[in-house]
Motif scaffolding. Structure first.
Motif, PDB file in Angstrom:
ATOM      1  N   GLY A   1     -35.667 -13.720 -41.797  1.00  0.00           N
ATOM      2  CA  GLY A   1     -36.768 -13.594 -42.941  1.00  0.00           C
ATOM      3  C   GLY A   1     -38.236 -13.343 -42.385  1.00  0.00           C
ATOM      4  N   LEU A   2     -38.367 -13.666 -40.985  1.00  0.00           N
ATOM      5  CA  LEU A   2     -39.691 -13.409 -40.378  1.00  0.00           C
ATOM      6  C   LEU A   2     -39.895 -12.347 -40.049  1.00  0.00           C
ATOM      7  CD1 LEU A   2     -39.454 -16.783 -38.489  1.00  0.00           C
ATOM      8  CD2 LEU A   2     -40.277 -16.420 -40.716  1.00  0.00           C
ATOM      9  N   LYS A   3     -41.317 -11.979 -39.535  1.00  0.00           N
ATOM     10  CA  LYS A   3     -41.748 -10.709 -38.763  1.00  0.00           C
ATOM     11  C   LYS A   3     -42.344 -10.992 -37.566  1.00  0.00           C
ATOM     12  CE  LYS A   3     -44.802  -6.971 -39.926  1.00  0.00           C
ATOM     13  NZ  LYS A   3     -45.907  -6.486 -40.653  1.00  0.00           N
ATOM     14  N   VAL A   4     -42.124 -10.167 -36.626  1.00  0.00           N
ATOM     15  CA  VAL A   4     -42.692 -10.303 -35.434  1.00  0.00           C
ATOM     16  C   VAL A   4     -44.210  -9.774 -35.696  1.00  0.00           C
ATOM     17  CG1 VAL A   4     -42.783  -9.688 -32.902  1.00  0.00           C
ATOM     18  CG2 VAL A   4     -40.508 -10.001 -34.085  1.00  0.00           C
ATOM     19  N   ALA A   5     -45.382 -10.632 -35.394  1.00  0.00           N
ATOM     20  CA  ALA A   5     -46.632 -10.423 -35.467  1.00  0.00           C
ATOM     21  C   ALA A   5     -47.023  -9.269 -34.603  1.00  0.00           C
ATOM     22  CB  ALA A   5     -47.447 -11.326 -35.543  1.00  0.00           C
ATOM     23  N   GLY A   6     -46.667  -9.347 -33.318  1.00  0.00           N
ATOM     24  CA  GLY A   6     -47.183  -8.473 -32.211  1.00  0.00           C
ATOM     25  C   GLY A   6     -46.565  -7.136 -31.931  1.00  0.00           C
ATOM     26  N   GLY A   7     -45.398  -6.969 -32.764  1.00  0.00           N
ATOM     27  CA  GLY A   7     -44.908  -5.779 -32.965  1.00  0.00           C
ATOM     28  C   GLY A   7     -45.167  -4.650 -31.957  1.00  0.00           C
ATOM     29  N   ALA A   8     -45.845  -3.709 -32.384  1.00  0.00           N
ATOM     30  CA  ALA A   8     -46.154  -2.693 -31.743  1.00  0.00           C
ATOM     31  C   ALA A   8     -46.802  -2.824 -30.598  1.00  0.00           C
ATOM     32  CB  ALA A   8     -46.673  -1.506 -32.382  1.00  0.00           C
ATOM     33  N   ALA A   9     -47.932  -3.765 -30.549  1.00  0.00           N
ATOM     34  CA  ALA A   9     -48.448  -4.189 -29.570  1.00  0.00           C
ATOM     35  C   ALA A   9     -47.731  -5.026 -28.315  1.00  0.00           C
ATOM     36  CB  ALA A   9     -49.718  -5.270 -29.909  1.00  0.00           C
ATOM     37  N   ALA A  10     -46.771  -5.485 -28.896  1.00  0.00           N
ATOM     38  CA  ALA A  10     -46.021  -6.243 -27.598  1.00  0.00           C
ATOM     39  C   ALA A  10     -44.963  -5.101 -26.994  1.00  0.00           C
ATOM     40  CB  ALA A  10     -44.971  -7.229 -28.278  1.00  0.00           C
ATOM     41  N   ARG A  11     -44.512  -4.401 -27.948  1.00  0.00           N
ATOM     42  CA  ARG A  11     -43.706  -3.111 -27.230  1.00  0.00           C
ATOM     43  C   ARG A  11     -44.571  -2.318 -26.264  1.00  0.00           C
ATOM     44  NH1 ARG A  11     -41.649  -3.243 -32.332  1.00  0.00           N
ATOM     45  NH2 ARG A  11     -43.043  -1.589 -33.021  1.00  0.00           N
ATOM     46  N   SER A  12     -45.854  -1.949 -26.355  1.00  0.00           N
ATOM     47  CA  SER A  12     -46.348  -1.148 -25.474  1.00  0.00           C
ATOM     48  C   SER A  12     -46.954  -1.900 -24.234  1.00  0.00           C
ATOM     49  CB  SER A  12     -47.623  -0.683 -26.213  1.00  0.00           C
ATOM     50  OG  SER A  12     -48.494  -1.631 -26.609  1.00  0.00           O
ATOM     51  N   SER A  13     -46.857  -3.223 -24.157  1.00  0.00           N
ATOM     52  CA  SER A  13     -47.071  -4.126 -23.053  1.00  0.00           C
ATOM     53  C   SER A  13     -45.905  -4.818 -22.411  1.00  0.00           C
ATOM     54  CB  SER A  13     -48.170  -4.983 -23.341  1.00  0.00           C
ATOM     55  OG  SER A  13     -47.811  -5.949 -24.308  1.00  0.00           O
ATOM     56  N   GLY A  14     -44.596  -4.330 -22.630  1.00  0.00           N
ATOM     57  CA  GLY A  14     -43.455  -5.104 -21.811  1.00  0.00           C
ATOM     58  C   GLY A  14     -43.328  -6.285 -22.694  1.00  0.00           C
ATOM     59  N   GLY A  15     -43.675  -6.651 -23.831  1.00  0.00           N
ATOM     60  CA  GLY A  15     -43.322  -7.954 -24.610  1.00  0.00           C
ATOM     61  C   GLY A  15     -44.668  -8.863 -24.352  1.00  0.00           C
ATOM     62  N   PHE A  16     -45.586  -8.645 -23.586  1.00  0.00           N
ATOM     63  CA  PHE A  16     -46.577  -9.898 -23.255  1.00  0.00           C
ATOM     64  C   PHE A  16     -47.879  -9.396 -24.092  1.00  0.00           C
ATOM     65  CE2 PHE A  16     -43.487  -9.581 -19.809  1.00  0.00           C
ATOM     66  CZ  PHE A  16     -43.113 -11.123 -19.793  1.00  0.00           C
ATOM     67  N   LEU A  17     -48.320 -10.259 -24.438  1.00  0.00           N
ATOM     68  CA  LEU A  17     -49.600  -9.985 -25.128  1.00  0.00           C
ATOM     69  C   LEU A  17     -50.789 -11.094 -24.613  1.00  0.00           C
ATOM     70  CD1 LEU A  17     -48.822  -9.965 -29.086  1.00  0.00           C
ATOM     71  CD2 LEU A  17     -49.540  -7.943 -27.496  1.00  0.00           C
ATOM     72  N   PRO A  18     -52.146 -10.562 -24.478  1.00  0.00           N
ATOM     73  CA  PRO A  18     -53.117 -11.426 -23.764  1.00  0.00           C
ATOM     74  C   PRO A  18     -53.442 -12.380 -24.811  1.00  0.00           C
ATOM     75  CG  PRO A  18     -54.021  -9.159 -24.207  1.00  0.00           C
ATOM     76  CD  PRO A  18     -52.428  -8.985 -24.426  1.00  0.00           C
TER      77      PRO A  18
ATOM     78  N   GLY B   1     -46.876 -17.406 -18.103  1.00  0.00           N
ATOM     79  CA  GLY B   1     -46.523 -17.131 -19.480  1.00  0.00           C
ATOM     80  C   GLY B   1     -46.694 -18.623 -20.489  1.00  0.00           C
ATOM     81  N   SER B   2     -45.960 -19.723 -19.883  1.00  0.00           N
ATOM     82  CA  SER B   2     -45.962 -20.872 -20.383  1.00  0.00           C
ATOM     83  C   SER B   2     -47.514 -21.582 -20.266  1.00  0.00           C
ATOM     84  CB  SER B   2     -44.855 -21.819 -19.847  1.00  0.00           C
ATOM     85  OG  SER B   2     -44.933 -22.288 -18.591  1.00  0.00           O
ATOM     86  N   ALA B   3     -48.020 -21.220 -19.206  1.00  0.00           N
ATOM     87  CA  ALA B   3     -49.420 -21.786 -19.004  1.00  0.00           C
ATOM     88  C   ALA B   3     -50.278 -21.132 -20.175  1.00  0.00           C
ATOM     89  CB  ALA B   3     -50.121 -21.490 -17.838  1.00  0.00           C
ATOM     90  N   LEU B   4     -50.233 -19.975 -20.493  1.00  0.00           N
ATOM     91  CA  LEU B   4     -51.043 -19.449 -21.526  1.00  0.00           C
ATOM     92  C   LEU B   4     -50.643 -20.041 -23.059  1.00  0.00           C
ATOM     93  CD1 LEU B   4     -52.553 -16.869 -22.636  1.00  0.00           C
ATOM     94  CD2 LEU B   4     -50.394 -15.969 -23.268  1.00  0.00           C
ATOM     95  N   LEU B   5     -49.266 -20.307 -23.266  1.00  0.00           N
ATOM     96  CA  LEU B   5     -49.190 -21.144 -24.524  1.00  0.00           C
ATOM     97  C   LEU B   5     -49.754 -22.513 -24.680  1.00  0.00           C
ATOM     98  CD1 LEU B   5     -45.319 -19.854 -24.968  1.00  0.00           C
ATOM     99  CD2 LEU B   5     -47.675 -19.084 -26.329  1.00  0.00           C
ATOM    100  N   ARG B   6     -50.277 -23.021 -23.577  1.00  0.00           N
ATOM    101  CA  ARG B   6     -50.791 -24.317 -23.562  1.00  0.00           C
ATOM    102  C   ARG B   6     -52.266 -24.258 -23.397  1.00  0.00           C
ATOM    103  NH1 ARG B   6     -46.008 -24.352 -22.015  1.00  0.00           N
ATOM    104  NH2 ARG B   6     -44.397 -25.779 -22.074  1.00  0.00           N
ATOM    105  N   HIS B   7     -52.981 -23.075 -23.569  1.00  0.00           N
ATOM    106  CA  HIS B   7     -54.300 -22.590 -23.642  1.00  0.00           C
ATOM    107  C   HIS B   7     -54.930 -23.574 -24.711  1.00  0.00           C
ATOM    108  CE1 HIS B   7     -58.168 -20.790 -24.025  1.00  0.00           C
ATOM    109  NE2 HIS B   7     -58.153 -20.444 -22.649  1.00  0.00           N
ATOM    110  N   SER B   8     -55.989 -24.104 -24.296  1.00  0.00           N
ATOM    111  CA  SER B   8     -56.601 -25.037 -25.606  1.00  0.00           C
ATOM    112  C   SER B   8     -56.943 -24.256 -26.920  1.00  0.00           C
ATOM    113  CB  SER B   8     -58.141 -25.667 -25.188  1.00  0.00           C
ATOM    114  OG  SER B   8     -58.982 -24.430 -24.767  1.00  0.00           O
TER     115      SER B   8
END
Length: 91
Positions: free
Chosen positions: A12-29, A54-61
């Protein structure tokens, strides 16, 4: 259109990045993640050590302050790598 996307929709959740992630190969800045302001972040580990960019990005302040542990959903990658019995544990 991915296994993980189907899993997210099933609960029951939704992928917030949806179209943006698809156009960038699944990665968002970082800036796009912050602008989208998802309710939660889905991560594959809660390890404090970043093994890659990728994991470093998720640890950004900024993301750490916006998404403390209670706003992160952790599903190990091994549970979403293929459509098998491990998907029950993911759910």
């Amino acid at each position: 259109g991915t296994l993980l996307g189907s899993l997210i929709a099933t609960v029951g959740l939704k992928v917030a990045g949806g179209a943006a992630a698809r156009s960038s190969g699944g990665f968002l800045p970082l800036e796009q993640i912050v602008a989208l302001r998802p309710d939660r972040l889905l991560v594959s580990t809660d390890d404090e050590h970043a093994e890659d960019q990728g994991s470093a990005l998720l640890r950004h302040s900024v993301l750490v302050s916006l998404y403390p542990p209670e706003k992160r959903i952790m599903i190990p990658e091994r549970l979403t790598a293929c459509g098998g019995p491990m998907l029950a544990e993911s759910l």
